[in-house]
Design a protein around this motif. Sequence first.
Motif, mmCIF file in Angstrom:
data_model
loop_
_atom_site.group_PDB
_atom_site.id
_atom_site.type_symbol
_atom_site.label_atom_id
_atom_site.label_comp_id
_atom_site.label_asym_id
_atom_site.label_seq_id
_atom_site.Cartn_x
_atom_site.Cartn_y
_atom_site.Cartn_z
ATOM 1 N N GLY A 426 -14.376 -7.967 2.283
ATOM 2 C CA GLY A 426 -13.964 -9.125 3.064
ATOM 3 C C GLY A 426 -12.482 -9.404 3.061
ATOM 4 N N LEU A 427 -11.684 -8.633 2.305
ATOM 5 C CA LEU A 427 -10.280 -8.966 2.087
ATOM 6 C C LEU A 427 -9.363 -8.292 3.102
ATOM 7 C CD1 LEU A 427 -10.148 -8.546 -1.798
ATOM 8 C CD2 LEU A 427 -10.751 -10.590 -0.480
ATOM 9 N N PRO A 428 -8.466 -9.041 3.742
ATOM 10 C CA PRO A 428 -7.422 -8.429 4.566
ATOM 11 C C PRO A 428 -6.238 -8.023 3.691
ATOM 12 C CG PRO A 428 -7.267 -10.796 4.723
ATOM 13 C CD PRO A 428 -8.432 -10.501 3.802
ATOM 14 N N HIS A 429 -5.168 -7.549 4.341
ATOM 15 C CA HIS A 429 -3.969 -7.192 3.590
ATOM 16 C C HIS A 429 -3.309 -8.436 2.993
ATOM 17 C CE1 HIS A 429 -4.024 -3.892 6.791
ATOM 18 N NE2 HIS A 429 -4.310 -3.305 5.646
ATOM 19 N N ASN A 430 -2.672 -8.249 1.856
ATOM 20 C CA ASN A 430 -1.817 -9.288 1.279
ATOM 21 C C ASN A 430 -0.450 -8.660 1.028
ATOM 22 O OD1 ASN A 430 -0.592 -11.440 0.112
ATOM 23 N ND2 ASN A 430 -1.843 -11.468 -1.733
ATOM 24 N N TYR A 431 0.446 -8.805 2.009
ATOM 25 C CA TYR A 431 1.698 -8.061 1.969
ATOM 26 C C TYR A 431 2.795 -8.720 1.137
ATOM 27 C CZ TYR A 431 -0.003 -4.894 5.587
ATOM 28 O OH TYR A 431 -0.703 -3.951 6.286
ATOM 29 N N ALA A 439 0.800 -7.474 -7.317
ATOM 30 C CA ALA A 439 -0.361 -8.295 -7.666
ATOM 31 C C ALA A 439 -1.631 -7.937 -6.917
ATOM 32 C CB ALA A 439 -0.040 -9.775 -7.423
ATOM 33 N N SER A 440 -1.560 -6.986 -5.947
ATOM 34 C CA SER A 440 -2.770 -6.691 -5.183
ATOM 35 C C SER A 440 -2.756 -5.278 -4.647
ATOM 36 C CB SER A 440 -2.907 -7.669 -4.008
ATOM 37 O OG SER A 440 -4.024 -7.350 -3.213
ATOM 38 N N VAL A 441 -3.916 -4.627 -4.713
ATOM 39 C CA VAL A 441 -4.076 -3.328 -4.056
ATOM 40 C C VAL A 441 -4.235 -3.504 -2.553
ATOM 41 C CG1 VAL A 441 -5.078 -2.192 -6.062
ATOM 42 C CG2 VAL A 441 -6.589 -3.323 -4.407
ATOM 43 N N MET A 442 -4.296 -4.746 -2.068
ATOM 44 C CA MET A 442 -4.417 -4.989 -0.649
ATOM 45 C C MET A 442 -3.052 -5.031 0.044
ATOM 46 S SD MET A 442 -7.560 -4.836 -0.741
ATOM 47 C CE MET A 442 -7.738 -4.842 1.031
ATOM 48 N N ASP A 443 -1.987 -4.788 -0.705
ATOM 49 C CA ASP A 443 -0.653 -4.593 -0.136
ATOM 50 C C ASP A 443 -0.512 -3.129 0.271
ATOM 51 O OD1 ASP A 443 2.048 -4.847 0.549
ATOM 52 O OD2 ASP A 443 2.490 -6.119 -1.162
ATOM 53 N N TYR A 444 0.596 -2.796 0.920
ATOM 54 C CA TYR A 444 0.956 -1.406 1.191
ATOM 55 C C TYR A 444 2.147 -1.056 0.297
ATOM 56 C CZ TYR A 444 -1.550 -0.889 5.707
ATOM 57 O OH TYR A 444 -2.476 -0.791 6.707
ATOM 58 N N PRO A 445 1.933 -0.627 -0.913
ATOM 59 C CA PRO A 445 3.080 -0.269 -1.758
ATOM 60 C C PRO A 445 3.482 1.183 -1.537
ATOM 61 C CG PRO A 445 1.077 -0.105 -3.026
ATOM 62 C CD PRO A 445 0.668 -0.485 -1.624
ATOM 63 N N THR A 446 4.768 1.441 -1.528
ATOM 64 C CA THR A 446 5.201 2.825 -1.630
ATOM 65 C C THR A 446 5.357 3.149 -3.107
ATOM 66 O OG1 THR A 446 6.777 4.443 -0.771
ATOM 67 C CG2 THR A 446 7.674 2.345 -1.547
ATOM 68 N N MET A 447 5.526 4.415 -3.422
ATOM 69 C CA MET A 447 5.609 4.781 -4.839
ATOM 70 C C MET A 447 6.873 4.207 -5.476
ATOM 71 S SD MET A 447 7.229 6.925 -2.861
ATOM 72 C CE MET A 447 5.762 7.646 -2.146
ATOM 73 N N ALA A 520 9.970 -11.729 1.936
ATOM 74 C CA ALA A 520 9.295 -11.033 0.833
ATOM 75 C C ALA A 520 7.969 -10.433 1.252
ATOM 76 C CB ALA A 520 9.082 -11.993 -0.341
ATOM 77 N N THR A 521 7.713 -10.367 2.552
ATOM 78 C CA THR A 521 6.409 -9.921 3.029
ATOM 79 C C THR A 521 6.595 -8.732 3.968
ATOM 80 O OG1 THR A 521 5.679 -12.219 2.923
ATOM 81 C CG2 THR A 521 4.249 -10.684 4.089
ATOM 82 N N HIS A 522 6.337 -7.534 3.451
ATOM 83 C CA HIS A 522 6.603 -6.322 4.212
ATOM 84 C C HIS A 522 5.527 -5.267 3.949
ATOM 85 C CE1 HIS A 522 10.523 -8.212 3.987
ATOM 86 N NE2 HIS A 522 10.521 -8.024 2.686
ATOM 87 N N LEU A 523 5.554 -4.221 4.781
ATOM 88 C CA LEU A 523 4.724 -3.044 4.562
ATOM 89 C C LEU A 523 5.548 -2.010 3.808
ATOM 90 C CD1 LEU A 523 3.786 -4.467 7.332
ATOM 91 C CD2 LEU A 523 2.714 -2.282 7.850
ATOM 92 N N TRP A 524 4.926 -1.352 2.826
ATOM 93 C CA TRP A 524 5.492 -0.186 2.142
ATOM 94 C C TRP A 524 6.714 -0.516 1.290
ATOM 95 C CZ3 TRP A 524 1.667 2.846 3.593
ATOM 96 C CH2 TRP A 524 1.187 2.762 4.901
ATOM 97 N N ASP A 525 6.846 -1.751 0.836
ATOM 98 C CA ASP A 525 7.999 -2.107 0.034
ATOM 99 C C ASP A 525 7.591 -2.304 -1.420
ATOM 100 O OD1 ASP A 525 6.541 -4.490 0.453
ATOM 101 O OD2 ASP A 525 8.299 -5.661 -0.087
#
Length: 821
Positions: A426-431, A439-447, A520-525
Amino acid sequence: MKYCLLLFCFLFFIRFVPAQTPSGSVLTISTFTNGMEKQPGFLTFYWDARKGKVWLEIDKFDTELLYYPSLASGIGSNDIGLDRGRLGQEHIVKFQRTGPKVLLVEPNYQYRAISTDPLERRAVEESFAQSVHWGFDIVAEEGNRVLVDLTPFLLQDAVGAIQDISRTRQGSFRLDASRCAMYLPHSKAFPQNTEFEATITLTGDSPGAYLRSVVPTPTSVTMRQHHSFVQLPEPGYKSREFDPRVGYGGIEYFDYATPVSQPIVKKYISRHRLEKKDPKAAVSEAVKPIVYYLDPGTPEPIRSALMEGTAWWNQAFEAAGYKDAFQVKLLPPDADPMDIRYNLIQWVHRSTRGWSYGASVIDPRTGEIIKGKVTLGSLRVRQDYLIAQGLVGKFDTDTAHVAEMMKMSLDRLRQLAAHEVGHTLGLPHNYIASSQNRASVMDYPTMVAKVKGASIDLSDAYTLSIGDYDKWSIIWGYQDFPAGTNEKQELDKIVRQMHAKGLTFLTDQDARPESSAHPATHLWDNGANAVDELKRTMEVRKVALSNFSEKKIPAGTPMATLEEVFVPMYLFHRYQVEAAAKVLGGQQYTNALRGDGQPVLSTVPVDEQRRALDALLATIDPQFLAVPTFLLKSIPPRPFRYSPNTREVFKRRTGMTFDPLGPPEAAVGLTLRLMLNPERCARLVHQKMFYPNQLGLDDVLYQLIKTVYKKPIDRTYTGEINRMIDLKLAEQLIALAQNKEASGAVRDLVHRALLDIKKLVEPVAASTHYGLITHLIRQYEQNPAETTTSPVLTPPDGMPIDPGQDWLEGLRGEPACEWEQ
């Protein structure tokens, strides 16, 4: 002619009139289906092998059930999106009989009246349209049961493949009925669902490149489409109201029985049904645990990594007070992956790396998740390995780096599995989570790659568990409260406790690099501060490029393929540039509710915006952009049978040979496009309007012109890069000044900036490259419509390097993720 007409009428009569006995009565089902294979189950059906038909027995009239199509076998192209296991739209349907016909009707659950008054409910039902999906002629009946020919319904393009092929400009295709047939191995009846599968063939002319790359005969595209009829869940599921402070997808509908003083649109979250055996206990086993099954076609060591990452979610359910309520197992050999009883993680192959998905089959009436369905692209791990190869690879006598690269890749897969399964919970992204200590695997982290002396350290590349936000979100969404509890108050208390830990939620609409504004809200950061992280990432890039050599690829590999490893190293800073650009004109905000004590909205301080501007300008410095001399001498044209048009290398203006200005142009274009985004420019104008000491668009334009046009002119490599930047900035500004969607204030300031550039370079235009820039600005002044500028070379595809467009397929009430390549 008369004879032919009579024959046609006779054939029409026997085709469309129910089969009858000599006495004139309709045949019984048992008589009609004599000799056919019977499949008893939720919806009983008969297989007529002689005619290749499926005859459906209907005994449930005016009883709602769930229907949805899906793709059992796909096309294999990420760009088209017709992937194995893709779920279609769910529909609540029911069979309604009218004389000799049966209609498959879909009620309209978007508009309701939650009322005990039948007349009030009827008023809403009759105000909005329903949908009839099909009409069937009754061919036999027996008691309260009838028999219809389901075959034409099953042999349609139910998933909309024709539209997807057209949408991606791959040609005009049509269904060829002569090449369609039922697929019996996956047509089965179960106690709670009945499944049908059909081989569907689409034919067309002039197929596009994507189709030509994956289909053996591209004018004939054959796939298997699946149809599921599912018993709706038993009563007892309790819907939970949506709270914008905690991320959950879900359902929305109008309730016209709502008092005028209350919102008419109702929003509820999507979640699995989960109940404690003992609701009063702090920790209890579940009445029925949530079990996910992994595709056994997944190879090792990937299989183990995916199972480990999926199992992380049990940590969150333990935090919510459940014991072993979330489990992961291999799909049993005799299980059908399409069976509604199995939450499935499927391993899918494509011709190119592509997105992974987390979708769900839900009950549109309540939001209850009935089946979670994850699709993981198999080539994604190769991209992660390629990035690790560029960072730490060294193919000489030392083989230790291979284990390091593989470890990083598998750690990424663990997190990817957890991410996509999270969507099906049920969870969307949390960027915003990556700025809150991952704090969440629902973000898009880069290495997280760290500089360690003269080398790169990947020991902390990815986290090895779900994050704190993930636990709080599951507690909020799945906590089972004892009878008599004020649930709304308890849920609000959970949110406040989460906020007290410094954890918040912002999602897709807040994170898109071009138009969104939160710093502070981005993809892959990564990192708590976008500007600091950009500077750190540039240092990692510097070390990676200084260490780059032919040993980044194994011996015996064509030297031209060195470019594929070079691309992600050269553009290692690309996503952090997107993050830092959002600081310009940035606004800090939360999904605050009135009275909840959260800060609502503030402008990013001017000093931070100026730091971001300086960091962004550093990314268009010619010295930073120059390709290392070693590489200019080491990348020959692509050899025979190695496509020169692969999307994994830089575009070029030099034909077959490597273009030394191609990578700098792509990187410059990225930075300028982000800095000069029309919405961002408008925000810069507005913030200075209210706060005179703030950074304004005029300040940004002044610094850009000062940085770019006041460098010395020379004929060196860096001088050529600078000339390219001069031209691209002028062209970008001309395009922005001509953009009718941009605000008038933005266009005015950009127009003035162009006149400043002209005044600055015109004195030396006759003897320098500034002549073209002066010509373009004059042309813009005299006849804007005729101004000709060249397009900027775009970077090679970056995304997906992590999770992608995933959860939108199965969840309602949230904005869809965009396709970005």
